[in-house]
Design a protein around this motif. Structure first.
Motif, PDB file in Angstrom:
ATOM      1  N   PRO A  19       0.943  -1.084  -0.192  1.00 25.33           N
ATOM      2  CA  PRO A  19      -0.011   0.096   0.095  1.00 25.33           C
ATOM      3  C   PRO A  19       0.785   1.011   0.135  1.00 25.33           C
ATOM      4  N   GLU A  20       2.167   0.984   0.093  1.00 28.41           N
ATOM      5  CA  GLU A  20       2.708   1.936   0.084  1.00 28.41           C
ATOM      6  C   GLU A  20       4.224   2.037  -0.862  1.00 28.41           C
ATOM      7  N   GLN A  21       4.434   2.789  -1.185  1.00 30.47           N
ATOM      8  CA  GLN A  21       5.406   3.608  -2.404  1.00 30.47           C
ATOM      9  C   GLN A  21       7.027   2.714  -1.397  1.00 30.47           C
ATOM     10  N   ILE A  22       8.047   1.558  -2.130  1.00 32.59           N
ATOM     11  CA  ILE A  22       9.257   1.498  -1.095  1.00 32.59           C
ATOM     12  C   ILE A  22      10.558   2.157  -2.057  1.00 32.59           C
ATOM     13  N   LYS A  23      11.393   2.275  -1.536  1.00 34.19           N
ATOM     14  CA  LYS A  23      12.143   2.713  -2.104  1.00 34.19           C
ATOM     15  C   LYS A  23      13.429   2.545  -0.643  1.00 34.19           C
ATOM     16  N   ILE A  24      14.497   1.077  -1.592  1.00 36.37           N
ATOM     17  CA  ILE A  24      15.162   0.467  -0.896  1.00 36.37           C
ATOM     18  C   ILE A  24      16.463   0.883  -1.455  1.00 36.37           C
ATOM     19  N   ASP A  25      17.756   1.289  -0.901  1.00 40.72           N
ATOM     20  CA  ASP A  25      18.912   1.697  -1.442  1.00 40.72           C
ATOM     21  C   ASP A  25      20.002   0.306  -1.292  1.00 40.72           C
ATOM     22  N   ILE A  89      10.786  -9.628   5.114  1.00 41.28           N
ATOM     23  CA  ILE A  89      12.241  -8.762   4.628  1.00 41.28           C
ATOM     24  C   ILE A  89      10.853  -7.149   5.686  1.00 41.28           C
ATOM     25  N   THR A  90      11.561  -7.336   6.338  1.00 45.67           N
ATOM     26  CA  THR A  90      11.783  -5.457   6.859  1.00 45.67           C
ATOM     27  C   THR A  90      12.395  -4.420   6.845  1.00 45.67           C
ATOM     28  N   ILE A  91      11.280  -3.382   5.893  1.00 44.97           N
ATOM     29  CA  ILE A  91      11.989  -2.175   6.013  1.00 44.97           C
ATOM     30  C   ILE A  91      11.748  -0.536   6.864  1.00 44.97           C
ATOM     31  N   GLU A  92      12.829  -0.500   6.195  1.00 39.82           N
ATOM     32  CA  GLU A  92      12.986   1.041   7.324  1.00 39.82           C
ATOM     33  C   GLU A  92      14.059   1.199   7.270  1.00 39.82           C
ATOM     34  N   ASP A  93      14.025   2.608   6.290  1.00 41.64           N
ATOM     35  CA  ASP A  93      15.169   3.985   6.502  1.00 41.64           C
ATOM     36  C   ASP A  93      15.551   3.685   5.386  1.00 41.64           C
ATOM     37  N   ASN A  94      15.007   3.010   4.007  1.00 36.48           N
ATOM     38  CA  ASN A  94      15.496   2.825   2.769  1.00 36.48           C
ATOM     39  C   ASN A  94      16.357   1.532   3.039  1.00 36.48           C
TER      40      ASN A  94
END
Length: 102
Positions: A19-25, A89-94
């Motif tokens: 539901p939210e855009q992801i942005k992973i570096d 998979i958890t996403i936090e602070d890109n």
């Protein structure tokens, strides 16, 4: 999902749209591709240096990263790469924190 199950990755990504855009570096992985006597996890930049913006690209990037590291001899578990599965998979602070099971 099993590491090299590409069809399963596409199916999962199509059925589980964020539901939210992801942005992973950065992809952060420990087991099984990190030597725990030296570090508990390692941060890997995206392969092309650009942010990952979709679930399927993230799954394929994780797959390629683990396969590449295992092929280089960085497999520190008593299993072959075909035995690994992406568990969480958890996403936090890109950063995508990836838990791998076997």
């Amino acid at each position: 999902m099993m590491l090299n199950d590409i069809d399963g990755m596409y199916e999962f990504a199509n059925e589980n749209i964020s539901p939210e855009q992801i942005k992973i570096d950065t992809i952060r992985i420990g087991y099984p591709i990190v030597d725990y006597s030296k570090e508990s996890y390692h941060d890997f930049p995206t392969s092309d240096g650009k942010p990952i913006l979709s679930t399927i690209v993230l799954l394929l990037e994780i797959n390629a990263l683990i396969n590449k590291e295992c092929d280089k001899g960085n497999n520190y578990a008593p299993h072959c790469k075909e035995d690994y599965c992406i568990e969480v998979i958890t996403i936090e602070d890109n950063i995508a924190n990836v838990s791998i099971g076997s």
